[in-house]
Design an enzyme around this catalytic site. Structure first.
Site, PDB file in Angstrom:
ATOM      1  N   LYS A   1       0.833  -1.204   0.000  1.00  0.00           N
ATOM      2  CA  LYS A   1       0.000   0.000   0.000  1.00  0.00           C
ATOM      3  C   LYS A   1       0.875   1.265   0.000  1.00  0.00           C
ATOM      4  CE  LYS A   1      -3.814  -2.314   2.446  1.00  0.00           C
ATOM      5  NZ  LYS A   1      -4.819  -2.186   3.543  1.00  0.00           N
TER       6      LYS A   1
ATOM      7  N   ASN B   1      -1.923  -0.136   6.915  1.00  0.00           N
ATOM      8  CA  ASN B   1      -1.312  -1.375   7.408  1.00  0.00           C
ATOM      9  C   ASN B   1      -0.436  -2.094   6.382  1.00  0.00           C
ATOM     10  OD1 ASN B   1      -3.375  -2.254   5.810  1.00  0.00           O
ATOM     11  ND2 ASN B   1      -4.636  -3.067   7.470  1.00  0.00           N
TER      12      ASN B   1
ATOM     13  N   HIS C   1      -1.833  -5.609   1.494  1.00  0.00           N
ATOM     14  CA  HIS C   1      -3.133  -6.250   1.257  1.00  0.00           C
ATOM     15  C   HIS C   1      -2.883  -7.667   0.766  1.00  0.00           C
ATOM     16  CE1 HIS C   1      -7.100  -7.139  -0.436  1.00  0.00           C
ATOM     17  NE2 HIS C   1      -6.461  -7.584  -1.497  1.00  0.00           N
TER      18      HIS C   1
ATOM     19  N   GLU D   1      -9.788 -10.465  -7.702  1.00  0.00           N
ATOM     20  CA  GLU D   1      -8.829  -9.361  -7.622  1.00  0.00           C
ATOM     21  C   GLU D   1      -7.757  -9.470  -8.706  1.00  0.00           C
ATOM     22  OE1 GLU D   1      -7.646  -9.358  -3.474  1.00  0.00           O
ATOM     23  OE2 GLU D   1      -9.687  -8.854  -2.831  1.00  0.00           O
TER      24      GLU D   1
ATOM     25  N   TYR E   1     -12.427  -2.620  -3.310  1.00  0.00           N
ATOM     26  CA  TYR E   1     -13.045  -2.668  -1.981  1.00  0.00           C
ATOM     27  C   TYR E   1     -14.574  -2.624  -2.083  1.00  0.00           C
ATOM     28  CZ  TYR E   1      -8.591  -2.222   0.550  1.00  0.00           C
ATOM     29  OH  TYR E   1      -7.345  -2.440   1.092  1.00  0.00           O
TER      30      TYR E   1
END
Ligand code: DAT
Ligand code: MG
Length: 137
Positions: A9, A118, A121, A132, A50
């Site tokens: 990320k 965080n 992913h 995905e 998402y």
């Protein structure tokens, strides 16, 4: 061979954690099948990624965070890679992520109304991995 989709990320790329994350993937014996730096992720793509969170009150900061800078995306393969990569990532919330996991070692606790940043992913099921991979590549 099982495959999963992962993202380093914007916080991970900004903080110079690309090498560290890739090292862990290689150390674990997984094969990097695809690897791409995306300098700007589109608004549409992140909303599709998402899709289950889009309606949530906490989603806008996530959208903003995930489109805030370059991300590294890829596909890795290996036995049980979907579940194992989730274990290597650690829990979603930094304060719950165990030491030794990527999030437990690197994710910083978020202040209120901020997106949880965080670092990584990973697809959470075989179905998500398929969806995905098709969405991003
Ligand atoms: P994970 O990334 O562990 O699969 P998720 O898919 O439930 O977790 O959520 C996607 C990301 O959205 C997550 O990494 C951090 C953020 N997020 C999830 N729940 C949140 C919440 N309640 N408040 C703020 N950010 C949240
Ligand atoms: Mg998820």
């Amino acid at each position: 061979m099982e495959q999963t989709f992962f993202i380093i990320k914007p916080d991970g790329v900004k903080r110079g954690l690309v090498g560290e994350v890739l090292k862990r993937i290689e150390q674990r014996g997984f094969t990097i099948e695809k690897l791409e730096l995306r300098s700007q992720v589109s608004e549409e793509l992140i909303d599709q990624h998402y899709q289950d969170l889009v309606g949530q009150s906490f989603y806008p900061p996530i959208h903003e965070f995930m489109t805030s800078g370059p991300v590294l995306v890829g596909i890795i393969s290996g036995p049980k890679v979907i579940e194992t990569w989730r274990t290597m990532m650690g829990a979603t919330r930094p304060e719950e992520a165990l030491p030794g996991t990527i999030r437990g070692d690197f994710a910083k606790a978020a202040s209120e109304n901020q997106a949880i940043q965080n670092v990584v992913h990973g697809s959470d099921s075989e179905e998500s991995a398929k969806r995905e991979i098709a969405l991003w590549f």
